[in-house]
Design an enzyme around this catalytic site. Structure first.
Site, short mmCIF file in Angstrom:
data_model
loop_
_atom_site.label_atom_id
_atom_site.label_comp_id
_atom_site.label_asym_id
_atom_site.label_seq_id
_atom_site.Cartn_x
_atom_site.Cartn_y
_atom_site.Cartn_z
CG ASP A 187 -1.78 1.17 1.40
OD1 ASP A 187 -2.03 2.05 0.74
OD2 ASP A 187 -2.51 1.46 2.53
CG ASP B 58 1.87 12.00 3.90
OD1 ASP B 58 2.29 13.00 2.89
OD2 ASP B 58 0.86 11.60 3.64
#
Length: 290
Positions: free
Chosen positions: A232, A238
Site C-alpha cells: 500500500d 508523508d
C-alpha cells in the site's frame, strides 16, 4: 523542535478488486477507519523518528478521537483547535497491487485562524523547524511569521498547486515534492529547480529513489531506492518527509536525513494504512534492507 501546520483527517479505507472506472459501482472487499491527512501523517512520522513535534491544526467536534490518537503517538496537541466545521476526511480506494485513488474533503483543515498559528509559533525558538503542506490554509502567514522568528521553513508542496508554491517562493528553506509535481512547477513557472530561490529541493522519484538539489551548495545528488514489494503506497511520501525533517531537526546532514527518510518510506509501503502504521525508529533500525 518541529512545528507542523498540517491537516488532520479521518481516513476511510476501501479495498477493491480494482479501482473503479467512471460510472462503475463496485463492492468493497473490506473497510477500515484510521488517522490520516498529510499533516497528521508527517507529525506522527516525525514523532516516531524521535523528534519533538507540535501539531498546529483544527478538527470538528467529530474529530476528538483523532487528537487523542495523535497524543498517543507522541505528538503535542495543545495547538489543535476544535471548530464548528466537520473534521476533514479522505475516502481511500486501494487495489490488490497497492495503488490507490483518494477523494479528499478539507473541512476543518481550511478554517485554521492566523491567531492559532501565531500563538503557537510564539512558543518556538530560533532554529526550530516549521513544516507545512497544502492541505490547510494559513501557509503564507505561517511562513512569514516563522522566518521573522528565525525558524527554518520546510514546505512539502502537496497536494500540488503552482499558485500556492509561487505565493510562498522566497519564504521557505527546503522544498519537498515528487517528480510529477516538479514537472508541473517547471511548466507553471518556467524555472528549473536550480533557479528557485530556495536553499534545498528534495524530489522523490518513487521506485527510482530520490534527488537532492542543493542550490546553496551548487550540488546535485541522486539516491537509489531500497528494493521492497509494495502492499500500500498510501502515506509513504508523508512518512519520508516526516523522517527527513526529524533527522534534520536532530542535526543530521541532508544526505543522511534523506537516507533515513527513504528507509522509512520503503518500510511504510509494505504496510496497509496511514498514520496508524507508520514505522518507528527501532523498526527501521531492525529491518534488513539488503
Amino acid at each position: 523542535m518541529i512545528w507542523n501546520l498540517g491537516s488532520i483527517n479521518a481516513d476511510y479505507f476501501y479495498h477493491l478488486p480494482h479501482l473503479p472506472a467512471p460510472g462503475e459501482t463496485i463492492a468493497a472487499m473490506s473497510y477500515a477507519r484510521g488517522l490520516g491527512g498529510k499533516g497528521a501523517n508527517m507529525s506522527v512520522a516525525a514523532a516516531r523518528a524521535a523528534a519533538r513535534v507540535s501539531h498546529i491544526g483544527a478538527v470538528g467536534s467529530d474529530g476528538r478521537w483523532a487528537v487523542t490518537r495523535l497524543l498517543e503517538y507522541g505528538v503535542e496537541t495543545q495547538h489543535i483547535a476544535q471548530v464548528s466545521a466537520a473534521t476533514g476526511h479522505a475516502i481511500i480506494q486501494i487495489d490488490p497491487a497497492g495503488e490507490n485513488s483518494i477523494v479528499l474533503f478539507p473541512g476543518a483543515n481550511h478554517v485554521i485562524s492566523d491567531q492559532l498559528i501565531g500563538t503557537a509559533l510564539t512558543e518556538a525558538s530560533p532554529g526550530d523547524i516549521l513544516l507545512m503542506q497544502n492541505e490547510t490554509n494559513g501557509q503564507v502567514f505561517a511562513a512569514e511569521t516563522a522566518r521573522t522568528l528565525g525558524l527554518r521553513v520546510v514546505y512539502a508542496a502537496a497536494p500540488f498547486s503552482a499558485e500556492a508554491v509561487v505565493a510562498l517562493l522566497g519564504k521557505f528553506d527546503l522544498l519537498v515534492l515528487n517528480a510529477v509535481e516538479a514537472a508541473q512547477l517547471l511548466e507553471a513557472t518556467g524555472k528549473r529547480l536550480v533557479d528557485l530561490p530556495v536553499d534545498d529541493v528534495v524530489v522523490t522519484l518513487g521506485s527510482s529513489g530520490c534527488k537532492w538539489v542543493s542550490n546553496k551548495g551548487k550540488t546535485e545528488q541522486e539516491f537509489a531506492a531500497y528494493p521492497v514489494t509494495p502492499v500500500d503506497t498510501t502515506g509513504a511520501g508523508d512518512t519520508f518527509t516526516g523522517y527527513l525533517v526529524a533527522a534534520l531537526d536532530r542535526g543530521l546532514p541532508m544526505a543522511e536525513a534523506i537516507d533515513l527518510g527513504m528507509r522509512a518510506g520503503a518500510l511504510m509501503v509494505m504496510r496497509e494504512g496511514t498514520a496508524d502504521v507508520i514505522p518507528d525508529l527501532k523498526d527501521i533500525q531492525d529491518h534488513d534492507f539488503g
